[in-house]
Motif scaffolding. Sequence first.
Motif, PDB file in Angstrom:
ATOM      1  N   ALA A 154       0.843  -1.213   0.000  1.00 16.45           N
ATOM      2  CA  ALA A 154       0.000   0.000   0.000  1.00 16.45           C
ATOM      3  C   ALA A 154       0.876   1.260   0.000  1.00 16.45           C
ATOM      4  O   ALA A 154       0.639   2.195  -0.773  1.00 16.45           O
ATOM      5  CB  ALA A 154      -0.931  -0.001   1.212  1.00 16.45           C
ATOM      6  N   VAL A 155       1.892   1.280   0.835  1.00 18.12           N
ATOM      7  CA  VAL A 155       2.759   2.466   0.940  1.00 18.12           C
ATOM      8  C   VAL A 155       3.464   2.716  -0.397  1.00 18.12           C
ATOM      9  O   VAL A 155       3.435   3.812  -0.956  1.00 18.12           O
ATOM     10  CB  VAL A 155       3.791   2.289   2.081  1.00 18.12           C
ATOM     11  CG1 VAL A 155       4.825   3.412   2.053  1.00 18.12           C
ATOM     12  CG2 VAL A 155       3.091   2.236   3.437  1.00 18.12           C
ATOM     13  N   LYS A 156       4.060   1.646  -0.926  1.00 16.25           N
ATOM     14  CA  LYS A 156       4.849   1.784  -2.157  1.00 16.25           C
ATOM     15  C   LYS A 156       3.948   2.181  -3.340  1.00 16.25           C
ATOM     16  O   LYS A 156       4.269   3.078  -4.114  1.00 16.25           O
ATOM     17  CB  LYS A 156       5.536   0.439  -2.437  1.00 16.25           C
ATOM     18  CG  LYS A 156       6.603   0.476  -3.453  1.00 16.25           C
ATOM     19  CD  LYS A 156       7.448  -0.806  -3.347  1.00 16.25           C
ATOM     20  CE  LYS A 156       8.448  -0.888  -4.461  1.00 16.25           C
ATOM     21  NZ  LYS A 156       7.886  -1.298  -5.744  1.00 16.25           N
ATOM     22  N   SER A 157       2.806   1.496  -3.460  1.00 12.42           N
ATOM     23  CA  SER A 157       1.969   1.736  -4.638  1.00 12.42           C
ATOM     24  C   SER A 157       1.341   3.125  -4.593  1.00 12.42           C
ATOM     25  O   SER A 157       1.247   3.798  -5.625  1.00 12.42           O
ATOM     26  CB  SER A 157       0.898   0.655  -4.769  1.00 12.42           C
ATOM     27  OG  SER A 157       0.082   0.644  -3.636  1.00 12.42           O
ATOM     28  N   MET A 158       0.921   3.573  -3.410  1.00 11.73           N
ATOM     29  CA  MET A 158       0.303   4.904  -3.347  1.00 11.73           C
ATOM     30  C   MET A 158       1.337   6.002  -3.588  1.00 11.73           C
ATOM     31  O   MET A 158       1.027   7.032  -4.181  1.00 11.73           O
ATOM     32  CB  MET A 158      -0.434   5.099  -2.028  1.00 11.73           C
ATOM     33  CG  MET A 158      -1.771   4.383  -2.036  1.00 11.73           C
ATOM     34  SD  MET A 158      -2.902   4.974  -0.784  1.00 11.73           S
ATOM     35  CE  MET A 158      -2.340   4.074   0.613  1.00 11.73           C
ATOM     36  N   GLU A 159       2.560   5.758  -3.136  1.00 14.96           N
ATOM     37  CA  GLU A 159       3.609   6.743  -3.418  1.00 14.96           C
ATOM     38  C   GLU A 159       3.837   6.820  -4.938  1.00 14.96           C
ATOM     39  O   GLU A 159       3.809   7.903  -5.538  1.00 14.96           O
ATOM     40  CB  GLU A 159       4.925   6.355  -2.727  1.00 14.96           C
ATOM     41  CG  GLU A 159       6.022   7.370  -2.991  1.00 14.96           C
ATOM     42  CD  GLU A 159       7.426   6.796  -3.014  1.00 14.96           C
ATOM     43  OE1 GLU A 159       7.613   5.637  -2.590  1.00 14.96           O
ATOM     44  OE2 GLU A 159       8.333   7.497  -3.484  1.00 14.96           O
ATOM     45  N   GLU A 160       4.017   5.633  -5.547  1.00 12.84           N
ATOM     46  CA  GLU A 160       4.351   5.609  -6.983  1.00 12.84           C
ATOM     47  C   GLU A 160       3.267   6.240  -7.844  1.00 12.84           C
ATOM     48  O   GLU A 160       3.537   7.064  -8.716  1.00 12.84           O
ATOM     49  CB  GLU A 160       4.573   4.156  -7.429  1.00 12.84           C
ATOM     50  CG  GLU A 160       5.986   3.711  -7.160  1.00 12.84           C
ATOM     51  CD  GLU A 160       6.185   2.229  -7.445  1.00 12.84           C
ATOM     52  OE1 GLU A 160       7.230   1.723  -7.007  1.00 12.84           O
ATOM     53  OE2 GLU A 160       5.302   1.587  -8.080  1.00 12.84           O
TER      54      GLU A 160
ATOM     55  N   GLY B 283      -6.434  -0.797  -2.297  1.00 10.69           N
ATOM     56  CA  GLY B 283      -7.359  -1.714  -1.631  1.00 10.69           C
ATOM     57  C   GLY B 283      -7.395  -3.077  -2.286  1.00 10.69           C
ATOM     58  O   GLY B 283      -6.583  -3.393  -3.162  1.00 10.69           O
ATOM     59  N   GLY B 284      -8.344  -3.880  -1.869  1.00 16.93           N
ATOM     60  CA  GLY B 284      -8.479  -5.264  -2.333  1.00 16.93           C
ATOM     61  C   GLY B 284      -8.486  -5.347  -3.851  1.00 16.93           C
ATOM     62  O   GLY B 284      -9.014  -4.482  -4.539  1.00 16.93           O
ATOM     63  N   GLY B 285      -7.859  -6.378  -4.359  1.00 19.66           N
ATOM     64  CA  GLY B 285      -7.779  -6.554  -5.825  1.00 19.66           C
ATOM     65  C   GLY B 285      -6.492  -7.219  -6.245  1.00 19.66           C
ATOM     66  O   GLY B 285      -6.532  -8.228  -6.879  1.00 19.66           O
ATOM     67  N   LEU B 286      -5.353  -6.654  -5.859  1.00 21.33           N
ATOM     68  CA  LEU B 286      -5.216  -5.309  -5.331  1.00 21.33           C
ATOM     69  C   LEU B 286      -5.530  -4.269  -6.404  1.00 21.33           C
ATOM     70  O   LEU B 286      -5.263  -4.496  -7.580  1.00 21.33           O
ATOM     71  CB  LEU B 286      -3.778  -5.067  -4.829  1.00 21.33           C
ATOM     72  CG  LEU B 286      -3.351  -5.828  -3.573  1.00 21.33           C
ATOM     73  CD1 LEU B 286      -1.956  -5.422  -3.156  1.00 21.33           C
ATOM     74  CD2 LEU B 286      -4.318  -5.630  -2.424  1.00 21.33           C
ATOM     75  N   THR B 287      -6.062  -3.165  -5.955  1.00 22.46           N
ATOM     76  CA  THR B 287      -6.280  -2.025  -6.843  1.00 22.46           C
ATOM     77  C   THR B 287      -5.646  -0.811  -6.200  1.00 22.46           C
ATOM     78  O   THR B 287      -5.556  -0.745  -4.977  1.00 22.46           O
ATOM     79  CB  THR B 287      -7.785  -1.731  -6.985  1.00 22.46           C
ATOM     80  OG1 THR B 287      -8.328  -1.509  -5.682  1.00 22.46           O
ATOM     81  CG2 THR B 287      -8.528  -2.863  -7.684  1.00 22.46           C
ATOM     82  N   TRP B 288      -5.221   0.121  -6.984  1.00 20.66           N
ATOM     83  CA  TRP B 288      -4.775   1.398  -6.437  1.00 20.66           C
ATOM     84  C   TRP B 288      -4.872   2.470  -7.514  1.00 20.66           C
ATOM     85  O   TRP B 288      -5.030   2.178  -8.708  1.00 20.66           O
ATOM     86  CB  TRP B 288      -3.378   1.305  -5.812  1.00 20.66           C
ATOM     87  CG  TRP B 288      -2.215   0.979  -6.703  1.00 20.66           C
ATOM     88  CD1 TRP B 288      -1.339   1.874  -7.231  1.00 20.66           C
ATOM     89  CD2 TRP B 288      -1.776  -0.319  -7.141  1.00 20.66           C
ATOM     90  NE1 TRP B 288      -0.390   1.208  -7.964  1.00 20.66           N
ATOM     91  CE2 TRP B 288      -0.631  -0.128  -7.925  1.00 20.66           C
ATOM     92  CE3 TRP B 288      -2.257  -1.616  -6.942  1.00 20.66           C
ATOM     93  CZ2 TRP B 288       0.047  -1.190  -8.532  1.00 20.66           C
ATOM     94  CZ3 TRP B 288      -1.580  -2.682  -7.540  1.00 20.66           C
ATOM     95  CH2 TRP B 288      -0.439  -2.452  -8.325  1.00 20.66           C
ATOM     96  N   GLY B 289      -4.775   3.717  -7.079  1.00 22.57           N
ATOM     97  CA  GLY B 289      -4.889   4.797  -8.056  1.00 22.57           C
ATOM     98  C   GLY B 289      -4.829   6.150  -7.391  1.00 22.57           C
ATOM     99  O   GLY B 289      -4.764   6.261  -6.164  1.00 22.57           O
ATOM    100  N   ALA B 290      -4.813   7.177  -8.228  1.00 26.75           N
ATOM    101  CA  ALA B 290      -4.761   8.558  -7.716  1.00 26.75           C
ATOM    102  C   ALA B 290      -5.469   9.491  -8.693  1.00 26.75           C
ATOM    103  O   ALA B 290      -5.514   9.226  -9.899  1.00 26.75           O
ATOM    104  CB  ALA B 290      -3.307   8.994  -7.532  1.00 26.75           C
ATOM    105  N   ASN B 291      -6.030  10.542  -8.156  1.00 27.55           N
ATOM    106  CA  ASN B 291      -6.589  11.629  -8.972  1.00 27.55           C
ATOM    107  C   ASN B 291      -5.944  12.924  -8.488  1.00 27.55           C
ATOM    108  O   ASN B 291      -5.846  13.146  -7.288  1.00 27.55           O
ATOM    109  CB  ASN B 291      -8.108  11.809  -8.779  1.00 27.55           C
ATOM    110  CG  ASN B 291      -8.890  10.512  -8.638  1.00 27.55           C
ATOM    111  OD1 ASN B 291      -9.289  10.143  -7.532  1.00 27.55           O
ATOM    112  ND2 ASN B 291      -9.098   9.819  -9.733  1.00 27.55           N
TER     113      ASN B 291
END
Length: 325
Positions: A224-230, A313-321
């Motif tokens: 979570a930390v790594k993916s949200m940063e990236e 979150g679960g999936g895993l899924t991640w993203g940003a706007n």
Amino acid sequence: MGSRIVATGRALPRTAVSNQDLERFMDTSDEWIRTRTGIGCRYTLRSGESLAEIATQASRSALERAGMKAGDLDAIIVGTVSSEYTFPSFACQIQTQLGADFIPAFDVAAACSGFVYALSVADSSMRAGDFRRVLVVGADALSTFVDWTDRRTAVLFGDGAGAAVLVSEPGNRGVLGSLLRASGKHWDLLSCRAPGVRGTLDSEVRRDADDAIKMKGPELFKIAVKSMEEVSRQVAERAGVKIEDVNLVVGHQANRRIISAVAERLGLPQEKVFINIDRYGNTSAASVPIALDEAVEQGRIREGDLVMLNACGGGLTWGANLLRW
Ligand code: ACO
């Protein structure tokens, strides 16, 4: 033509459950929960309460603030994994409760990233010219999917809904860009089988451990930390924005330590990070829009500010706007 959030709203179940309430029937402590997660309290659905009604309340509040009626909307897009029905979709339930009709209404299932995903879908459709006014909702009730005897997961989740009204607009304000990612190979870090039985804390119904939320917390924490940063860096780079120019990060509220670690890796001071996990716990897809609504209400976001939304979150899924407010 881009899209801009012109109003937000939030709504929660009636019952607040504090860490002390949990201490009464679970081998846990306020101290452990606060230190490891930052959570002090969460709102949980009671039997007879409906998440669809709560999501409708949040939507009404956003529409009212936008000075719009349900009939003005062109589409409703809902990030959720908690619909009380397999079908119709949650979006269709909200549509009818709001008194809208005919307009497209659909759900986006991306667990805790649901709102970030739904916002990106709304923005893309609006840029394509399909819709001009869209209601985007994030709503979840993961407390109804936990095994209340599993202290590793039961203390983390709360329920609620947040909503945002987007309108098409020329100019340089609004959604500057979004980036979505998924990695199905990590599906088993956080999962829940399709819910047959939903339990609430006050009902006799209890989910079988096999059917409850399963989570590999420490592994998830690191990803979570790594993916949200990236993803935050990438969305800023694509928009030609320097991370240090971001005024406020409104991220998914899964764990205070995750939020702080992401900010630290991005080189942002804590005052540029919005945190309300202490009062709500992890509300999954609802967490970003609830936090956004509070941040606006508290005057933490001003016109022209750069606001980064991010989630994993679960999936895993991640993203940003990335938004220019
Ligand atoms: N109360 C008291 N003790 C507990 C509790 C509890 N509620 N839960 C776990 N413990 C104990 C464990 O049994 C373990 O004890 P042991 O060492 O004797 O076996 C000890 O605390 C440490 O457990 P860990 O799981 O290693 O604790 P950790 O520091 O990793 O924190 C947590 C766990 C909070 C779940 C953390 O890993 C985390 O936040 N992970 C991210 C998961 C997440 O937020 N998921 C939600 C959605 S996904 C997302 O949004 C990113």
